[in-house]
Motif scaffolding. Structure first.
Motif, PDB file in Angstrom:
ATOM      1  N   CYS A  17      12.661  -3.506  -8.234  1.00  0.00           N
ATOM      2  CA  CYS A  17      12.999  -1.954  -7.873  1.00  0.00           C
ATOM      3  C   CYS A  17      11.842  -1.439  -7.600  1.00  0.00           C
ATOM      4  O   CYS A  17      10.632  -1.727  -8.395  1.00  0.00           O
ATOM      5  N   THR A  21      12.262   3.925 -10.596  1.00  0.00           N
ATOM      6  CA  THR A  21      13.446   3.288 -10.476  1.00  0.00           C
ATOM      7  C   THR A  21      13.534   2.414 -11.692  1.00  0.00           C
ATOM      8  O   THR A  21      12.543   1.857 -12.027  1.00  0.00           O
ATOM      9  N   SER A  23      16.473  -1.091 -13.176  1.00  0.00           N
ATOM     10  CA  SER A  23      17.795  -1.770 -13.047  1.00  0.00           C
ATOM     11  C   SER A  23      18.062  -2.797 -14.413  1.00  0.00           C
ATOM     12  O   SER A  23      17.229  -3.237 -14.716  1.00  0.00           O
ATOM     13  N   CYS A  31      19.382  -0.393  -8.466  1.00  0.00           N
ATOM     14  CA  CYS A  31      18.345   0.439  -9.023  1.00  0.00           C
ATOM     15  C   CYS A  31      18.702   1.693  -8.953  1.00  0.00           C
ATOM     16  O   CYS A  31      19.203   2.270  -8.078  1.00  0.00           O
ATOM     17  N   GLU A  32      18.172   2.416 -10.020  1.00  0.00           N
ATOM     18  CA  GLU A  32      18.694   3.724 -10.071  1.00  0.00           C
ATOM     19  C   GLU A  32      17.416   4.612 -10.684  1.00  0.00           C
ATOM     20  O   GLU A  32      16.587   3.901 -11.149  1.00  0.00           O
ATOM     21  N   PRO A  33      17.547   5.839 -10.042  1.00  0.00           N
ATOM     22  CA  PRO A  33      16.214   6.644 -10.493  1.00  0.00           C
ATOM     23  C   PRO A  33      16.047   6.969 -11.808  1.00  0.00           C
ATOM     24  O   PRO A  33      17.143   6.981 -12.781  1.00  0.00           O
ATOM     25  N   CYS A  34      14.992   6.945 -12.398  1.00  0.00           N
ATOM     26  CA  CYS A  34      14.899   7.333 -13.808  1.00  0.00           C
ATOM     27  C   CYS A  34      15.325   8.752 -14.029  1.00  0.00           C
ATOM     28  O   CYS A  34      15.142   9.640 -13.219  1.00  0.00           O
ATOM     29  N   CYS A  48      13.095   3.092 -18.274  1.00  0.00           N
ATOM     30  CA  CYS A  48      12.362   4.013 -17.938  1.00  0.00           C
ATOM     31  C   CYS A  48      11.608   4.446 -19.239  1.00  0.00           C
ATOM     32  O   CYS A  48      12.250   4.296 -20.539  1.00  0.00           O
ATOM     33  N   GLY A  60      13.624  10.447 -11.332  1.00  0.00           N
ATOM     34  CA  GLY A  60      12.788   9.486 -10.237  1.00  0.00           C
ATOM     35  C   GLY A  60      11.303   9.723 -10.715  1.00  0.00           C
ATOM     36  O   GLY A  60      10.709   9.377  -9.691  1.00  0.00           O
TER      37      GLY A  60
END
Length: 86
Positions: A17, A21, A23, A31-34, A48, A60
């Motif tokens: 990631c 980001t 995961s 993966c995802e943004p913070c 995060c 993010g």
């Protein structure tokens, strides 16, 4: 925080990631943004880092932003009826 590989590229090779980001390493979720109020300055992260009380971290974030000069103006919305009364 280790180098967790969670993003498959077009040929199916897993990549870490990106910064900002995270995961779940167990399920290899995308993966995802913070989230707001957190940041991540390392690639391949599974979580995060919370921002300090004096920092600002939009979604993010890859680092904390000094929040000492940031002000938030919150006003009460004024609703007006069709005849102009509010």
């Amino acid at each position: 925080l280790g180098q967790e590989f969670a993003v498959a590229n077009s040929i199916g090779v897993l990549s870490p990631c990106a910064l900002g980001t995270f995961s779940d390493a167990i399920t290899f979720a995308p993966c995802e943004p913070c989230p707001f109020g957190t940041f991540q300055n390392q690639s391949g992260s599974t979580a995060c880092i919370p921002c300090s009380d004096t920092a600002y971290c939009p979604i993010g974030s890859v680092r904390e932003i000094d929040g000492s000069g940031i002000t938030v103006n919150v006003s009460t919305p004024k609703f007006t009826t069709a005849d102009g009364d509010g």
